[in-house]
Design an enzyme around this catalytic site. Sequence first.
Site, PDB file in Angstrom:
ATOM      1  CE  LYS A  70      -0.246  -0.233   5.030  1.00  0.00           C
ATOM      2  NZ  LYS A  70      -1.012  -0.701   6.189  1.00  0.00           N
ATOM      3  CE1 TYR A  91      11.652  31.823   2.479  1.00  0.00           C
ATOM      4  CE2 TYR A  91      11.875  29.434   2.378  1.00  0.00           C
ATOM      5  CZ  TYR A  91      11.629  30.644   1.756  1.00  0.00           C
ATOM      6  OH  TYR A  91      11.354  30.680   0.418  1.00  0.00           O
TER       7      TYR A  91
END
Length: 361
Positions: free
Chosen positions: A35, A255
């Site tokens: 999955k 940042y």
Amino acid sequence: MRTYPVARIDCQALTRNLQRVRALAPDSCVMAVIKANAYGHGASQVAAVLSESDAFAVARIDEAMELREAGIRHPLVVLEGAQCQQDIQIAANQAVSLVFHHYEQIRFLQHTHVETPLLTGWVMLETGMHRLGLPQDKARQALSQLHDCPKIDRVGIMSHFANADQPQHQLNKVQWQLTQRCALQGRYPISMANSAAILALPDSHAQWVRPGLMLYGISPFPDRTAMSIGLEPVMELVSRVMALQRLQTGDIVGYGGTWSAQHDSLIAIVDIGYGDGYSRQLSNQAKVVIRETLVPVVGRVSMDMIAVDVTDLPEIQIGDEVTLWGGPHLPVETVAQWAQTIAYELVCQVNSRVRREYING
Ligand SMILES: *Cc1c(COP(=O)(O)O)cnc(C)c1O
């Protein structure tokens, strides 16, 4: 042309990890769990490499359809089962087995005409995790209903451990006993064991095991390395140095300026960021490997880039490879600790912006 970032997938390691499952659970069939794009490793490619598995499990019907479209012909099991009546038809046409965890799904089956019967209907039993599954009495009813239903060839019983990564936890025994009780002395095959249970709860192997994480060479236990349990890491996440910056004392990086140079420093900018699935949680936390040396991530992780302090690697050059995890020096389990998460999440998050390269296969 070699482009970065790249997730290198070691096909031989995948195969060996499957062999490890076989050695641990020699009497069980293996439903390899692929999955979420095979935990980020590439579902159809992993399915092709693990063709010795007896079946593959995915979470949703769309994932099963993608595998069929990619030419994978193995038996498939959809762990979440049908979302609507149409899913029943699709599953029957495509030789996909379904889990039934809710009575609504049994009604879908009753109200749908199918040309060929479903291969296996797995009844999901709720045994203590309280996620998916029918309680004992409903599950028994569902088992006998599906057993008598001509739209289904075979019936099995499934449940899922909540705490298999803590083998001593008392709930494990309770869950296993409840599942066994429902299986009526072997009348129905059982599937219960995920990776941690395959490794640590051998009594629960039963007819079908469902390994996911261990196939990818990752340890499900917080206190045990993959190597110590005989697994080989499969994914190495790699990128490259794309720029170098010389900083003076006090200069900031990234940042928010969450890191600043305490002395003159050399900073490498590396071509990977949270937009590729490299978690922003790793800002100022992680290390990466360049020239076989661990060096720290400094400042915030950006969408496309990170910064690394390479002051101690003066010979570094633009284009040098950078390992974010995997390889001989940096297990993904360690990076997961730095990110305060589990390795499952890190590998699943590696998205389609990262090229996959399949080696040794
Ligand atoms: C994901 C999943 C597995 C595989 O678990 P691992 O811990 O990765 O081995 C098995 N069974 C179910 C129901 C799952 O959802």
